[in-house]
Design a protein around this motif. Sequence first.
Motif, mmCIF file in Angstrom:
data_model
loop_
_atom_site.group_PDB
_atom_site.id
_atom_site.type_symbol
_atom_site.label_atom_id
_atom_site.label_comp_id
_atom_site.label_asym_id
_atom_site.label_seq_id
_atom_site.Cartn_x
_atom_site.Cartn_y
_atom_site.Cartn_z
ATOM 1 N N SER A 412 0.821 -1.211 0.000
ATOM 2 C CA SER A 412 0.000 0.000 0.000
ATOM 3 C C SER A 412 0.857 1.263 0.000
ATOM 4 O O SER A 412 0.438 2.303 -0.511
ATOM 5 C CB SER A 412 -0.936 -0.002 1.214
ATOM 6 N N GLU A 451 -3.147 1.050 -5.837
ATOM 7 C CA GLU A 451 -4.005 -0.109 -5.595
ATOM 8 C C GLU A 451 -3.995 -1.052 -6.796
ATOM 9 O O GLU A 451 -4.119 -2.270 -6.639
ATOM 10 C CB GLU A 451 -5.430 0.346 -5.284
ATOM 11 N N CYS A 454 -0.840 -3.063 -6.454
ATOM 12 C CA CYS A 454 -1.044 -4.008 -5.350
ATOM 13 C C CYS A 454 -1.911 -5.185 -5.800
ATOM 14 O O CYS A 454 -1.611 -6.345 -5.511
ATOM 15 C CB CYS A 454 -1.689 -3.272 -4.178
#
Length: 526
Positions: A412, A451, A454
């Motif tokens: 993150s 994101e 990720c």
Amino acid sequence: TEDQQGRTFGMDDILLLWKITRCSALQNIREAVLQYRKVFNQQHVEPRVRSAALKRGAEYLERYFRLIAFAAYLGSETLDDFFVKGGSKVTFKNWLHQRPEVQAMKWSIRLRPGRFFTIPEELRAQHESQHGDAVMESIVNERSGSVLGKGSILKMYFFPGQRTSSRVQITGAPHVYKVDRYPVYSMATPTISGAKKMLAYLGTKLKEEGGDSAARVVVTDLREEAVVYINGTPFVLRELSKPVDTLKHVGITGAVVESIETRLKEDILSEVRETGGRMLLHREEYSPASNESRVIGYWENIQPENVKTPAEVYAALKDESYNISYRRIPLTRERDALASDVDAIQYCKDDAAGGYLFISHTGFGGASYAMAITCLVLQPGQKLTATPNTDSSTLDEEDESPYRACDEETLSMGDYRDILSLIRVLSHGPQSKADVDGIIQQCAGAGHLKEDICYYTKELNKLPNTKDEDRSYIMDMGVKALRRYFYLITFRSYLYCTSPKEMKFLDWMRSRPELGHLCHNLRIDK
């Protein structure tokens, strides 16, 4: 004759298919592709045999692709200029390199061959149930335009379940988003009426003819797909067999996609003339009974003046006293990030502009990258004294540990090994990353870049090593997202070190070969 010289070069001019057939005594490329496709789709065949068929089929498909590209090269104006006008010679290799969208198509065959060879059973059943109207299907299969060809449909851009805005509600302009503290907006593809309402909301309408506007807005269209407006509603090109799958031309330039849209408009007008003023269009509808969406065909009466390309739409709005400038800069998640794209976005900055509006397919995803670049350009207090980064000791200490990207918090934070290497070599590296992280968070309503990285990293870790094609696709998308993050941080450092008026970002990157090496060797699995 002059008519022959002005005629568009096509397959008939070189009889490519005929030549392939004439060479079939050795090997018919098209038949080879179909044969390997058939073997690959036979589930009872051994996995080893199916895998080999997929590999060989992809090789033949790429050869077929190259032949078609070579045919286009032979009929191009570039070659005509050389033979007729004595211009400079351009090799086929150089011609290909000048067309990144063609290169991207070729690469997609290698990256995901199964996508081109798999025939899902559910797709066949869906096709039969949704497109059972023999008359409509016959019309679609008889289309012969240069863009709107056989099997092509025009589907309304709007679809069930489309993301909508929770902040700014404008009818006809889905998913409008504004970045906090910046005059930067994004929206999904609007209707013409929705575009007018959005521009009025931004205060671009001239108060009176010849008077000053409250604000000028720079409108940047990021779509790679060919779009056309019919009776004020946007439509996009699709295939009848896969009506919900996008036909993006990854890597295409703005000028080329606008050229495709112009030809698409010509195909539409030609069909409208042949059918007496009406045309078969398609839209996506949701059925509560089946809890599914389906694409249905319907007839629409069309006047020629009501068919417009996006460039024509925004040119007309400008003529209607909306104070705007319009640019087409294709930029999507699937596209490889380039330093030249960053320059294209940053030089859209207009000191007289009161706002920046980005248009994309859904208003979510690729738009956030362009918005982040613009916010960085608009960020005050950009230039500091360029000094070497002195914080590398702490980074080295962290980097000595095993790869930390498996940790949720590390993911993150964006502390990937390659990103840590980047901020060590950049002037104001840690501060540049911190600035970018803040901007990404502010643009999150249009897509969160970190994101995305990720997500792809986690998905890659879940996949077994046996799923080569899936891993290749996830890796490719993850690296593309990571490269956008890389460019944002690098761009922020560039703004600290110099001015866009003094040097382009592309030239600045070229002057730093170590950055180029890092950029071209990014990975999400190390």
